[in-house]
Design a protein around this motif. Structure first.
Motif, PDB file in Angstrom:
ATOM      1  N   SER A 153     102.802  84.122  37.595  1.00  0.00           N
ATOM      2  CA  SER A 153     103.493  85.215  37.973  1.00  0.00           C
ATOM      3  C   SER A 153     103.556  85.202  39.273  1.00  0.00           C
ATOM      4  O   SER A 153     102.506  84.904  40.140  1.00  0.00           O
ATOM      5  N   THR A 154     104.760  85.586  39.969  1.00  0.00           N
ATOM      6  CA  THR A 154     104.901  85.669  41.445  1.00  0.00           C
ATOM      7  C   THR A 154     104.089  86.867  41.815  1.00  0.00           C
ATOM      8  O   THR A 154     104.141  87.058  43.177  1.00  0.00           O
ATOM      9  N   GLY A 155     103.616  87.638  41.163  1.00  0.00           N
ATOM     10  CA  GLY A 155     102.600  88.984  41.476  1.00  0.00           C
ATOM     11  C   GLY A 155     101.606  88.352  41.916  1.00  0.00           C
ATOM     12  O   GLY A 155     100.433  89.017  42.602  1.00  0.00           O
ATOM     13  N   ILE A 156     101.043  87.033  41.728  1.00  0.00           N
ATOM     14  CA  ILE A 156      99.851  86.584  42.059  1.00  0.00           C
ATOM     15  C   ILE A 156      99.882  86.052  43.516  1.00  0.00           C
ATOM     16  O   ILE A 156     100.655  84.942  43.660  1.00  0.00           O
ATOM     17  N   PRO A 157      99.301  86.436  44.639  1.00  0.00           N
ATOM     18  CA  PRO A 157      99.501  86.037  45.954  1.00  0.00           C
ATOM     19  C   PRO A 157      98.954  84.705  46.086  1.00  0.00           C
ATOM     20  O   PRO A 157      97.807  84.413  46.022  1.00  0.00           O
ATOM     21  N   GLN A 158      99.759  83.660  46.471  1.00  0.00           N
ATOM     22  CA  GLN A 158      99.132  82.387  46.605  1.00  0.00           C
ATOM     23  C   GLN A 158      99.102  81.833  48.070  1.00  0.00           C
ATOM     24  O   GLN A 158      98.536  80.918  48.533  1.00  0.00           O
ATOM     25  N   THR A 159      99.832  82.488  49.175  1.00  0.00           N
ATOM     26  CA  THR A 159      99.782  82.371  50.452  1.00  0.00           C
ATOM     27  C   THR A 159      99.770  83.690  51.193  1.00  0.00           C
ATOM     28  O   THR A 159     100.146  84.655  50.665  1.00  0.00           O
ATOM     29  N   ARG A 175      91.741  82.066  41.291  1.00  0.00           N
ATOM     30  CA  ARG A 175      91.631  82.815  42.453  1.00  0.00           C
ATOM     31  C   ARG A 175      92.793  82.872  43.482  1.00  0.00           C
ATOM     32  O   ARG A 175      93.259  81.654  43.928  1.00  0.00           O
ATOM     33  N   ASP A 176      93.225  84.066  43.635  1.00  0.00           N
ATOM     34  CA  ASP A 176      94.381  83.913  44.483  1.00  0.00           C
ATOM     35  C   ASP A 176      93.978  83.912  46.045  1.00  0.00           C
ATOM     36  O   ASP A 176      92.696  83.634  46.337  1.00  0.00           O
ATOM     37  N   CYS A 177      94.939  83.831  46.939  1.00  0.00           N
ATOM     38  CA  CYS A 177      94.486  83.605  48.529  1.00  0.00           C
ATOM     39  C   CYS A 177      93.628  84.813  48.723  1.00  0.00           C
ATOM     40  O   CYS A 177      93.230  84.544  50.175  1.00  0.00           O
ATOM     41  N   PHE A 178      93.607  85.807  48.242  1.00  0.00           N
ATOM     42  CA  PHE A 178      92.853  87.022  48.764  1.00  0.00           C
ATOM     43  C   PHE A 178      91.405  87.131  48.064  1.00  0.00           C
ATOM     44  O   PHE A 178      90.760  88.119  48.403  1.00  0.00           O
TER      45      PHE A 178
END
Length: 259
Positions: free
Chosen positions: A178-184, A151-154
């Motif tokens: 992937s860098t397309g998955i927002p983690q922050t 689960r990403d940060c959103f």
């Protein structure tokens, strides 16, 4: 005139080459690899693992159990007896072929509104910004696929394909995040971590579905744990509950009146 244009273009290119390394190095990084779960001490982590199957799971399955041992590739780095090291195994079967799956979910115990303890799903928070996830997986030749649900940060869930399990014995499987998955989030106070939701085993619709079992060991990640510090960092996630506010106001009144 043309020569002058070439001189200007060459100067601009030179400045770009000189400036690029400085720009690329403007953000510090601190890469490290850490083990999320080695399955050796199930009672010493904040979660337990459980397995649930999709619609056509055979009654009494899946079964999750721990066994002594480890992959031979890891054994050369260990000094203790096999009884000190464990692997997690899952056995399952389905009543029919199709798009079947089994989720292996982390769980934890907490108190409900009535003060009674209950077991609920628990999402394991990753540290830092994760670049790669890998683990050792024992396969038995079946065309089943392993996915990592994160689960990403959103709050969005992503399925990361680790690979097929049609190999024999132990194999280290990995997936790049992937860098397309927002983690922050750029907003202070928002969730700043990606979490592990589950491990998912998915059958190929045409593959046999009787009496399959799989084993796991040493789930780990490569992550960038660098975090910039700034004045006021300690105020992140400050508690603004009514009780806290009342106590703060009361303290302020006492200080003003000298009481």
């Amino acid at each position: 005139m043309r020569q002058g244009a070439f001189v200007i273009a060459g100067f601009a290119l030179l400045m770009g080459i000189v400036a690029f390394p400085a720009f690329a190095q403007s953000r510090s990084v601190n890469y490290e690899t850490y083990i999320v779960d080695n399955f050796d001490n199930p009672d010493e982590v904040d979660w337990t693992w459980t397995a649930v199957g999709s619609k056509f799971i055979t009654e009494g399955y899946p079964v999750l159990k721990y066994f002594d041992g480890m992959p031979n590739a890891m054994r050369v780095m260990q000094t203790g007896p096999d009884s000190e090291y464990k692997i997690m195994g899952v056995e399952f079967k389905f009543n029919r072929q199709g798009d079947n799956w089994v989720d292996i979910i982390p769980m934890t115990t907490q108190e409900n509104e009535d003060g009674e303890e209950e077991t609920v799903p628990y999402e394991i928070p990753f540290r830092g910004i994760v670049s790669r996830i890998d683990m050792w997986v024992w396969g038995a030749g079946y065309l089943y696929q392993l996915e990592i649900l994160v689960r990403d940060c959103f709050g969005r869930v992503h399925a990361l394909p680790m690979g097929w399990l049609n190999h024999e014995g132990w194999k280290n499987l990995s997936v790049n995040v992937s860098t397309g998955i927002p983690q922050t989030s750029r907003y202070i106070g928002d969730n700043q971590n990606m979490t592990l939701v589950a491990l998912r085993l998915r059958t190929k619709p045409t593959e046999r579905v009787d009496n399959f079992y799989v084993f796991f060991d040493q789930l780990k990640v490569l992550t960038d744990t660098y975090r910039p510090s700034y004045d006021g960092f300690e105020l992140i996630n400050a508690d603004f509950t009514e009780e806290e506010s009342s106590q703060t106001n009361e303290s302020a009144v006492q200080e003003d009146t000298g009481r």
